[in-house]
Motif scaffolding. Structure first.
Motif, mmCIF file in Angstrom:
data_model
loop_
_atom_site.group_PDB
_atom_site.id
_atom_site.type_symbol
_atom_site.label_atom_id
_atom_site.label_comp_id
_atom_site.label_asym_id
_atom_site.label_seq_id
_atom_site.Cartn_x
_atom_site.Cartn_y
_atom_site.Cartn_z
ATOM 1 N N VAL A 72 0.938 -1.236 0.091
ATOM 2 C CA VAL A 72 -0.007 -0.010 -0.093
ATOM 3 C C VAL A 72 0.913 1.020 -0.163
ATOM 4 O O VAL A 72 1.837 1.464 0.813
ATOM 5 C CB VAL A 72 -1.122 -0.042 1.239
ATOM 6 C CG1 VAL A 72 -1.647 1.187 1.355
ATOM 7 C CG2 VAL A 72 -1.943 -1.288 1.111
ATOM 8 N N ASN A 75 0.098 8.592 0.323
ATOM 9 C CA ASN A 75 0.375 10.038 -0.233
ATOM 10 C C ASN A 75 0.353 10.905 1.155
ATOM 11 O O ASN A 75 -0.769 11.108 1.798
ATOM 12 C CB ASN A 75 -0.757 10.470 -1.027
ATOM 13 C CG ASN A 75 -0.739 9.537 -2.452
ATOM 14 O OD1 ASN A 75 0.412 8.961 -2.702
ATOM 15 N ND2 ASN A 75 -1.851 9.304 -2.838
ATOM 16 N N SER A 96 -4.158 6.465 1.805
ATOM 17 C CA SER A 96 -3.918 5.560 0.731
ATOM 18 C C SER A 96 -3.872 5.831 -0.757
ATOM 19 O O SER A 96 -5.069 6.647 -1.064
ATOM 20 C CB SER A 96 -4.550 4.318 1.035
ATOM 21 O OG SER A 96 -6.030 4.405 0.734
ATOM 22 N N ASN A 97 -2.966 5.510 -1.341
ATOM 23 C CA ASN A 97 -2.998 6.210 -2.842
ATOM 24 C C ASN A 97 -4.413 5.408 -3.427
ATOM 25 O O ASN A 97 -4.969 5.923 -4.376
ATOM 26 C CB ASN A 97 -1.636 5.506 -3.508
ATOM 27 C CG ASN A 97 -1.659 6.087 -5.173
ATOM 28 O OD1 ASN A 97 -1.782 7.282 -5.225
ATOM 29 N ND2 ASN A 97 -1.443 5.490 -5.923
ATOM 30 N N GLU A 98 -4.450 4.029 -3.141
ATOM 31 C CA GLU A 98 -5.778 3.459 -3.734
ATOM 32 C C GLU A 98 -6.657 2.878 -2.637
ATOM 33 O O GLU A 98 -6.036 2.638 -1.460
ATOM 34 C CB GLU A 98 -5.231 2.074 -4.541
ATOM 35 C CG GLU A 98 -4.132 2.436 -5.974
ATOM 36 C CD GLU A 98 -4.885 3.344 -6.768
ATOM 37 O OE1 GLU A 98 -6.144 3.133 -6.880
ATOM 38 O OE2 GLU A 98 -4.368 4.007 -7.633
ATOM 39 N N PRO A 99 -7.846 2.721 -3.015
ATOM 40 C CA PRO A 99 -8.830 2.249 -1.890
ATOM 41 C C PRO A 99 -8.528 0.866 -1.391
ATOM 42 O O PRO A 99 -7.876 -0.002 -2.283
ATOM 43 C CB PRO A 99 -10.175 2.176 -2.296
ATOM 44 C CG PRO A 99 -9.993 2.206 -3.985
ATOM 45 C CD PRO A 99 -8.543 2.944 -4.239
ATOM 46 N N THR A 101 -9.943 -2.859 0.146
ATOM 47 C CA THR A 101 -11.374 -3.242 0.249
ATOM 48 C C THR A 101 -11.420 -4.427 1.494
ATOM 49 O O THR A 101 -10.469 -5.065 1.689
ATOM 50 C CB THR A 101 -11.547 -4.389 -1.129
ATOM 51 O OG1 THR A 101 -11.456 -3.484 -2.097
ATOM 52 C CG2 THR A 101 -12.954 -4.946 -0.947
ATOM 53 N N ALA A 209 -14.600 -0.634 -1.240
ATOM 54 C CA ALA A 209 -13.195 -0.272 -1.412
ATOM 55 C C ALA A 209 -13.162 0.903 -0.655
ATOM 56 O O ALA A 209 -13.651 1.755 -1.099
ATOM 57 C CB ALA A 209 -12.847 -0.218 -2.948
ATOM 58 N N TYR A 211 -10.558 4.298 0.819
ATOM 59 C CA TYR A 211 -9.624 5.136 0.726
ATOM 60 C C TYR A 211 -9.328 5.138 2.605
ATOM 61 O O TYR A 211 -10.324 5.657 3.047
ATOM 62 C CB TYR A 211 -9.517 6.344 0.470
ATOM 63 C CG TYR A 211 -9.651 6.723 -1.116
ATOM 64 C CD1 TYR A 211 -8.528 6.387 -1.831
ATOM 65 C CD2 TYR A 211 -10.948 6.628 -2.019
ATOM 66 C CE1 TYR A 211 -8.614 6.435 -3.262
ATOM 67 C CE2 TYR A 211 -10.809 6.525 -3.249
ATOM 68 C CZ TYR A 211 -9.912 6.423 -3.882
ATOM 69 O OH TYR A 211 -9.490 6.464 -5.324
#
Length: 248
Positions: A72, A75, A96-99, A101, A209, A211
């Protein structure tokens, strides 16, 4: 010597149960797991010794590049430094840059945080949201009650409907271990502080999902902490504790 005798009795019971399971299939997989968990300390006030690595989806004893052990990427908003595996915040935060889940089944969220009294009102050491444009969708957070030492939790479903809140006290000015254990079958979200169960919230948490925010929440991004967060972990598929325990 007495402890050795007790250990031998436990091991004999475990082996006998396993033998019965293999030969006659009279116990379910869940029964065997529960039996072994009871023997090896996965309940009560003992720290679990089970290996839950198969459920681990976020694992951040932070590295200098803000990438955790599950890849993970975080940012930073403002300057977030790292020392001794802890992220250091000064009214700054990480996202987090991406979600990530989780939900719709058991999960565990745990971390250490030390928040100074100068942390912003309504700051949140941890929060999660399914949308960056609508903070209430799938939101889960721990939010300071203005500038008090107490925090209120908030949980919203994927449609933005409020599912309830509980209050947690005395969380400012000291290193605390936070652990959230969600049991999907019971619709129960348990909040442990330093291994002690402080509150249980009844709610059904969907699989979404989300963030992840550390140091703030998506609803009030300007409200962030002064302090440290370390060993942030999310386990998807297991509620590690249901009773008081001793954090490592």
């Amino acid at each position: 010597m007495a402890n050795n005798v007790i250990l031998e009795q436990h091991l004999r019971a475990a082996l006998s149960g396993a033998k019965n399971y293999i030969e006659q299939k009279t116990a379910s997989d869940a029964d065997i797991t529960a039996m072994l968990d009871n023997i090896f300390g996965n309940s009560g006030d003992q720290q679990s010794t089970s290996d839950y690595s198969q459920y681990l989806i976020v694992d951040s004893p932070f590295n200098e590049d803000l990438t955790d052990n599950c890849s993970v990427v975080w940012n930073p908003a403002g300057t977030v430094t790292v020392s001794d595996g802890a992220a250091n915040f000064n009214k700054t935060y990480l996202r987090s840059n991406e979600p990530v889940t989780f939900g719709g089944q058991d999960f565990t969220i745990r971390f250490y945080a030390n928040m100074d009294s100068s942390s912003a009102g309504y700051c949140a050491p941890f929060s999660a949201a399914a949308s960056l444009s609508n903070a209430r969708l799938g939101e889960i957070d721990l939010r300071r009650d203005n500038t008090a030492s107490s925090f209120s939790t908030e949980v919203f479903n994927g449609s933005g409907s409020f599912l309830g809140s509980v209050t947690l006290s005395n969380l400012i000015g000291a290193l605390r271990h936070f652990e959230l254990n969600y049991s999907h079958d019971d619709s129960a979200l348990k909040y442990f502080i330093d291994g002690e169960l402080k509150a249980t919230q009844t709610c059904s948490i969907e699989r979404l999902a989300r963030y992840i925010f550390l140091g703030t929440n998506n609803y009030t991004l300007s409200a962030s902490i002064v302090g440290t967060i370390s060993h942030f972990q999310i386990y998807d598929g297991v509620a590690i504790h249901s009773e008081n325990f001793t954090p490592k």
